[in-house]
Scaffold this motif. Structure first.
Motif, PDB file in Angstrom:
ATOM      1  N   SER A   1       0.844  -1.188   0.000  1.00 42.89           N
ATOM      2  CA  SER A   1       0.000   0.000   0.000  1.00 42.89           C
ATOM      3  C   SER A   1       0.882   1.242   0.000  1.00 42.89           C
ATOM      4  O   SER A   1       2.083   1.175   0.303  1.00 42.89           O
ATOM      5  N   LEU A   2       0.281   2.369  -0.326  1.00 41.71           N
ATOM      6  CA  LEU A   2       1.037   3.624  -0.337  1.00 41.71           C
ATOM      7  C   LEU A   2       1.641   3.909   1.033  1.00 41.71           C
ATOM      8  O   LEU A   2       2.790   4.358   1.143  1.00 41.71           O
ATOM      9  N   ALA A   3       0.903   3.609   2.091  1.00 41.74           N
ATOM     10  CA  ALA A   3       1.378   3.881   3.446  1.00 41.74           C
ATOM     11  C   ALA A   3       2.561   3.011   3.837  1.00 41.74           C
ATOM     12  O   ALA A   3       3.302   3.339   4.771  1.00 41.74           O
ATOM     13  N   GLN A   4       2.764   1.890   3.138  1.00 46.25           N
ATOM     14  CA  GLN A   4       3.834   0.957   3.486  1.00 46.25           C
ATOM     15  C   GLN A   4       5.132   1.219   2.725  1.00 46.25           C
ATOM     16  O   GLN A   4       6.157   0.590   3.023  1.00 46.25           O
ATOM     17  N   VAL A   5       5.114   2.129   1.763  1.00 47.42           N
ATOM     18  CA  VAL A   5       6.273   2.299   0.884  1.00 47.42           C
ATOM     19  C   VAL A   5       7.522   2.710   1.662  1.00 47.42           C
ATOM     20  O   VAL A   5       8.607   2.151   1.468  1.00 47.42           O
ATOM     21  N   GLY A   6       7.391   3.689   2.548  1.00 50.07           N
ATOM     22  CA  GLY A   6       8.554   4.167   3.286  1.00 50.07           C
ATOM     23  C   GLY A   6       9.230   3.069   4.088  1.00 50.07           C
ATOM     24  O   GLY A   6      10.456   2.918   4.063  1.00 50.07           O
ATOM     25  N   GLU A   7       8.438   2.295   4.798  1.00 47.94           N
ATOM     26  CA  GLU A   7       8.988   1.198   5.606  1.00 47.94           C
ATOM     27  C   GLU A   7       9.615   0.131   4.713  1.00 47.94           C
ATOM     28  O   GLU A   7      10.654  -0.447   5.057  1.00 47.94           O
ATOM     29  N   GLU A   8       8.985  -0.123   3.565  1.00 45.49           N
ATOM     30  CA  GLU A   8       9.530  -1.131   2.646  1.00 45.49           C
ATOM     31  C   GLU A   8      10.897  -0.709   2.122  1.00 45.49           C
ATOM     32  O   GLU A   8      11.842  -1.506   2.084  1.00 45.49           O
ATOM     33  N   VAL A   9      11.029   0.544   1.727  1.00 43.91           N
ATOM     34  CA  VAL A   9      12.319   1.039   1.230  1.00 43.91           C
ATOM     35  C   VAL A   9      13.369   0.982   2.329  1.00 43.91           C
ATOM     36  O   VAL A   9      14.519   0.593   2.093  1.00 43.91           O
ATOM     37  N   ALA A  10      12.990   1.335   3.550  1.00 41.66           N
ATOM     38  CA  ALA A  10      13.933   1.293   4.673  1.00 41.66           C
ATOM     39  C   ALA A  10      14.426  -0.131   4.906  1.00 41.66           C
ATOM     40  O   ALA A  10      15.620  -0.360   5.160  1.00 41.66           O
ATOM     41  N   GLU A  11      13.512  -1.113   4.823  1.00 40.74           N
ATOM     42  CA  GLU A  11      13.915  -2.503   5.030  1.00 40.74           C
ATOM     43  C   GLU A  11      14.848  -2.974   3.921  1.00 40.74           C
ATOM     44  O   GLU A  11      15.788  -3.738   4.168  1.00 40.74           O
TER      45      GLU A  11
END
Length: 421
Positions: free
Chosen positions: A156-166
């Motif tokens: 989801s759009l809200a998960q993008v930041g955390e995904e990139v960080a991981e």
């Protein structure tokens, strides 16, 4: 001295080429295949623990698929021409894929998805093909047949930041295990011209998400206009060669374009269809470019865990052949890569192991044979007192398991440092 991976790779029997196979199509020799297998296995396990699901997909696809994804419009000059099959109908023409993302998009689409599943992380170490011009081909660094450590997270759009960080964290782990150091991070942005898909608002949103992820990670970076993929901006993780020249090894890309083109959707908490964001990432790039980088960065001195041969077993004389074969069998049974070398004087065989950059030489002379021991000589010049076979195997397995770049387990780094004879 600057190392050329093309020369060293052939000297160490990592890879070779043949004009009958074709330019830009290197083949991996047994030593290179062994090292590559270990690296691939490590990457798959790293990804599995991070929640990735591995798939296999065909290296071919219909031209229609690449027209839909945008690759045909933006990338056709770098693709091999379509191949007619069956009755020659143009609708059935097949193309060697230039990337894996369209296949992974369709794998995501193959069944209904719920927001509870997100992010769906699909990984593959898969083949792809680029019709590179002959003049730019060289060794492993620029080839026509590419095996890419690739993955796509659908979130989801809200998960993008955390995904990139991981992903940034996973890239750091992989680089550490391989003994690589990042020289810089580049935020690759859209330039001028018509090759970029999507409208300005979508690009601005994708760029903002990547900037926020880099800022949150505390990673310094430089922006580069015109270096983005046609479907979205990306983070390029740069590695410098011994001459200081930078190249991209790892990438993270945000893509709003292909989810829309392929009609990807998941059911949100209200039961409505929602569009996922597609995050492309490669932890170490292609196996070809990675090993070109490793050869040059380490001058062919690979860490124990992915050295093609970890132990060269040297019987001093014919009377020790049986003991050498027994030790090699024990090491191989424990999962290590060992070879027995009988030919030539002991000095010549030690020098040959050094030339091949083998981490351990296991010498078995009459005294060792009689006591059931093996004397380990380390690649860096240290040598250890004779020890039982099982102890030597356990020591080397411990070093390989640590994925360190020393030759002794962490608790034994102050061991004997006598020079080689």
């Amino acid at each position: 001295m600057i190392v050329d991976h093309r020369r060293l790779g052939r000297e160490l029997d990592i890879f070779d080429t043949d004009p009958l196979i074709g330019a830009g199509l290197p083949f991996w020799l047994p030593a290179g295949a062994a090292a590559r297998y270990e690296v691939e296995s490590y990457l798959r396990e790293l990804e599995r623990r991070a929640g990735y699901q591995h798939v296999y997909s065909p290296v071919l696809g219909k031209r229609q698929m690449y027209e839909l994804s945008g690759h045909w419009r933006n990338f056709a000059d770098d693709m091999f021409p379509p191949m007619a099959v069956g009755g020659g109908d143009s609708d059935d023409a097949l193309v060697l894929r230039p990337s894996l993302c369209p296949h992974h998009a369709l794998i995501f689409k193959a069944r209904q998805r719920s927001y509870r599943e997100l992010p769906v992380r699909i990984a593959e170490l898969g083949g792809m093909y680029r019709a590179e011009r002959s003049g730019v081909l060289g060794g492993l660094s620029r080839v026509r047949a590419i095996w890419l450590n690739d993955a796509h997270a659908f979130c989801s759009l809200a998960q993008v930041g955390e995904e990139v960080a991981e992903v940034l964290d996973l890239i750091g782990q992989a680089h550490a295990a391989l003994g690589l150091r990042v020289s810089s991070y580049r935020l690759s942005l859209r330039g001028s011209g018509g090759k970029y898909a999507g409208d300005d608002d979508v690009w601005a949103q994708a760029e903002r998400l990547l900037r926020e992820a880099l800022d949150d990670a505390g990673v310094p970076y430089a922006a580069a206009r015109g270096e983005a993929a046609f479907y979205g901006p990306k983070i390029d993780v740069q590695i410098a060669d011994p001459a200081g020249r930078e190249s991209t090894l790892s990438t993270i890309q945000i893509d709003f374009h292909q989810p829309e083109r392929f009609g990807l959707a998941y059911l949100d908490a209200s039961g409505d269809r929602a569009r996922p964001v597609m995050v492309h990432r490669s932890l170490v790039g292609s196996m070809e470019r990675l090993f070109a980088t490793l050869l040059e960065a380490h001058a062919g001195v690979f860490a124990v865990w992915y050295s093609p041969v970890q132990i060269s077993v040297l019987p001093v004389g014919a009377g020790q052949h049986k003991g050498a074969a027994g030790f090699a069998r024990e090491a191989i049974a424990a999962g290590l890569r060992a070879q027995v070398d009988h030919d030539g004087s002991i000095g010549a065989r030690v020098r040959d192991a050094a030339r091949r950059k083998i981490p351990y030489v296991a010498v078995i002379g009459p005294r060792e044979e009689g006591d059931g021991l093996v004397a380990l000589r380390l690649r860096d010049g240290r040598r250890l007192a004779g020890m039982p076979y099982a102890q030597a195997v356990a020591l080397i397995k411990a070093v390989a398991a640590e994925r360190s770049h020393d030759l002794l387990p962490a608790e034994q780094t102050d061991a004997c440092a006598a020079p080689l004879d």
